[in-house]
Design a protein around this motif. Structure first.
Motif, short mmCIF file in Angstrom:
data_model
loop_
_atom_site.label_atom_id
_atom_site.label_comp_id
_atom_site.label_asym_id
_atom_site.label_seq_id
_atom_site.Cartn_x
_atom_site.Cartn_y
_atom_site.Cartn_z
N GLU A 192 0.83 -1.21 0.00
CA GLU A 192 0.00 0.00 0.00
C GLU A 192 0.86 1.26 0.00
OE1 GLU A 192 -2.08 -3.47 0.97
OE2 GLU A 192 -0.45 -2.64 2.16
N VAL A 193 1.92 1.28 0.81
CA VAL A 193 2.83 2.43 0.87
C VAL A 193 3.48 2.66 -0.49
CG1 VAL A 193 5.03 3.24 1.86
CG2 VAL A 193 3.25 2.32 3.35
N VAL A 194 3.99 1.58 -1.09
CA VAL A 194 4.68 1.69 -2.38
C VAL A 194 3.72 2.19 -3.46
CG1 VAL A 194 5.79 0.35 -4.22
CG2 VAL A 194 6.44 -0.02 -1.83
N LEU A 195 2.54 1.59 -3.55
CA LEU A 195 1.60 1.98 -4.61
C LEU A 195 1.11 3.42 -4.42
CD1 LEU A 195 -0.39 -1.32 -5.10
CD2 LEU A 195 1.47 -0.39 -6.50
N GLU A 196 0.92 3.85 -3.19
CA GLU A 196 0.52 5.24 -2.94
C GLU A 196 1.64 6.19 -3.36
OE1 GLU A 196 -1.72 8.48 -2.07
OE2 GLU A 196 -2.42 6.40 -2.12
N TYR A 197 2.86 5.88 -3.00
CA TYR A 197 4.03 6.70 -3.35
C TYR A 197 4.18 6.80 -4.87
CZ TYR A 197 8.78 8.55 -2.60
OH TYR A 197 9.90 9.33 -2.56
N MET A 198 3.94 5.71 -5.57
CA MET A 198 4.16 5.66 -7.01
C MET A 198 3.07 6.34 -7.83
SD MET A 198 7.06 4.54 -7.69
CE MET A 198 8.11 4.51 -6.24
N LYS A 199 1.99 6.78 -7.19
CA LYS A 199 0.94 7.49 -7.93
C LYS A 199 1.50 8.74 -8.60
CE LYS A 199 -3.12 5.93 -5.43
NZ LYS A 199 -4.22 6.30 -4.52
N ALA A 200 2.51 9.34 -8.01
CA ALA A 200 3.13 10.54 -8.58
C ALA A 200 4.07 10.19 -9.75
CB ALA A 200 3.90 11.31 -7.50
N TYR A 201 4.35 8.91 -9.94
CA TYR A 201 5.33 8.49 -10.95
C TYR A 201 4.75 7.35 -11.81
CZ TYR A 201 8.12 11.10 -7.67
OH TYR A 201 8.57 12.09 -6.84
N PRO A 202 3.77 7.66 -12.65
CA PRO A 202 3.08 6.60 -13.39
C PRO A 202 3.94 5.84 -14.39
CG PRO A 202 2.37 8.77 -14.13
CD PRO A 202 3.22 8.99 -12.92
#
Length: 161
Positions: free
Chosen positions: A89-99
């Motif tokens: 969850e942490v990784v996927l949330e963080y990566m929202k800014a870097y599609p």
């Protein structure tokens, strides 16, 4: 002066231990966000693999520039958190800014921090540029500069615009 010398020696030692240019990628099996397995054999290549951590301030500063390179070149950037506490969850949330980044997540066989250990990564960010044959052509311990990264991608056989 002693502190600087210690940092230089530690930096040189860590690079000496890591997977080196000319060596194949260590074996791993992680999952992409859709749950599909990713291994060195299934990765699109040339590629960039970035080891990072969600709390890493250097990673936070570096990611916008890396993401621009990923957008401009179309080269896949696989990002692997080496922090055991970075949950899916942490990784996927963080990566929202870097599609354009492809976060690789834990599988039943491997955990991201275990893969980092196989690469002999001792810090973050660490960036590996991989050629079409799955061999490392460049390694950046710490921030990867734009021009050096583009040069490494050329060495890896990337068709740059």
């Amino acid at each position: 002066m002693t502190k600087l010398w210690t940092l230089l020696v530690a930096g040189a030692l860590s690079l000496a231990l890591a997977v080196k240019p000319g060596e194949p990628l260590p074996d791993f099996l992680l999952l992409d966000p859709k749950g599909q397995p990713v291994t060195p054999a299934t990765m699109s290549k040339p590629a960039v693999i970035v080891f990072w951590a969600s709390w890493c301030t250097v990673c936070k500063a570096e990611f916008p520039g890396l993401h621009r390179v990923a957008e401009e070149t179309g080269v896949p950037f696989y990002v692997i958190s080496r922090e055991p506490r970075d949950t899916r969850e942490v990784v996927l949330e963080y990566m929202k800014a870097y599609p354009r980044f492809i976060p690789l997540l834990a599988s039943d066989r491997d955990r991201p921090h275990e893969v980092a250990a196989r690469f002999k990564v001792l810090g973050q960010p660490w960036t590996f540029v991989v050629d079409r044959e799955g061999k490392v052509v460049a390694l950046f311990a710490g921030r990867a500069g734009r021009e050096a990264l583009l040069d490494a991608l050329l060495l890896a056989g990337a068709d740059l615009p």
